[in-house]
Motif scaffolding. Structure first.
Motif, PDB file in Angstrom:
ATOM      1  N   SER A 190      -0.534  11.969  -0.544  1.00  0.00           N
ATOM      2  CA  SER A 190      -1.528  11.633  -1.545  1.00  0.00           C
ATOM      3  C   SER A 190      -1.984  12.861  -2.308  1.00  0.00           C
ATOM      4  CB  SER A 190      -2.736  10.949  -0.895  1.00  0.00           C
ATOM      5  OG  SER A 190      -3.340  11.808   0.039  1.00  0.00           O
ATOM      6  N   THR A 217       0.826  -1.209   0.000  1.00  0.00           N
ATOM      7  CA  THR A 217       0.000   0.000   0.000  1.00  0.00           C
ATOM      8  C   THR A 217       0.857   1.253   0.000  1.00  0.00           C
ATOM      9  OG1 THR A 217      -0.135  -0.058   2.410  1.00  0.00           O
ATOM     10  CG2 THR A 217      -1.897  -1.157   1.170  1.00  0.00           C
ATOM     11  N   SER A 262       1.472   3.468  -2.135  1.00  0.00           N
ATOM     12  CA  SER A 262       0.899   4.669  -2.741  1.00  0.00           C
ATOM     13  C   SER A 262       0.069   5.467  -1.750  1.00  0.00           C
ATOM     14  CB  SER A 262       0.053   4.300  -3.962  1.00  0.00           C
ATOM     15  OG  SER A 262      -1.028   3.473  -3.574  1.00  0.00           O
ATOM     16  N   ARG A 263      -0.400   4.810  -0.704  1.00  0.00           N
ATOM     17  CA  ARG A 263      -1.226   5.503   0.277  1.00  0.00           C
ATOM     18  C   ARG A 263      -0.415   6.174   1.382  1.00  0.00           C
ATOM     19  NH1 ARG A 263      -5.601   0.627   1.408  1.00  0.00           N
ATOM     20  NH2 ARG A 263      -6.146   0.225  -0.771  1.00  0.00           N
ATOM     21  N   TYR A 264       0.878   5.913   1.412  1.00  0.00           N
ATOM     22  CA  TYR A 264       1.705   6.420   2.483  1.00  0.00           C
ATOM     23  C   TYR A 264       2.212   7.821   2.190  1.00  0.00           C
ATOM     24  CZ  TYR A 264       2.013   2.109   5.182  1.00  0.00           C
ATOM     25  OH  TYR A 264       1.722   1.042   5.973  1.00  0.00           O
TER      26      TYR A 264
END
Length: 126
Positions: A53, A28, A30-32
């Motif tokens: 983000s 995950t 990309s969410r960090y």
């Protein structure tokens, strides 16, 4: 659990450039929110740049116009491109990550981040 591994540090002359990389584990990424910090001998860890983000980036004044943070979510990697380096940029550079959304204030606080890399040394000679 996220593991971060920095690379790309080294010795460079003043005015030169370096690109640091931080490879992250986890699906995950990309969410960090990702940040770069640095710590010189005898000094506190200081904020350098952050990305979260929506493609939002934020920089410390010391790096504005010289440093660029970018990320490749497909490679789970965040970069710090540094140009026009100065001797005062000499420090250990750390990559940090958190799954919690950040704002410009929180991004500058090391306590906002949950995961840290081991650091990579950048030395700029005059």
């Amino acid at each position: 659990q996220v593991q971060l591994v920095e690379s790309g540090g080294g010795l460079v002359q003043a005015g030169g450039s370096l690109r640091l990389s931080c490879a992250a584990s986890g699906r995950t990424f990309s969410r960090y929110a990702m940040g770069w910090f640095r710590q010189a001998p005898g000094k506190e860890r200081e904020f350098v740049a952050a990305s979260w983000s929506g493609g939002i980036t934020y920089y410390a004044d010391s790096g504005k116009g010289r440093f660029t943070i970018s990320r490749d979510n497909a490679k789970n990697t965040v970069y710090l491109q540094m140009k026009s380096l100065k001797p005062e940029d000499t420090a250990v550079y750390y990559c940090a990550a958190t799954p919690i959304p950040l704002d410009a204030v929180a991004a500058t606080n090391p306590d906002s981040y949950d995961y840290w890399g081991q650091g990579t040394q950048v030395t700029v000679s005059s």
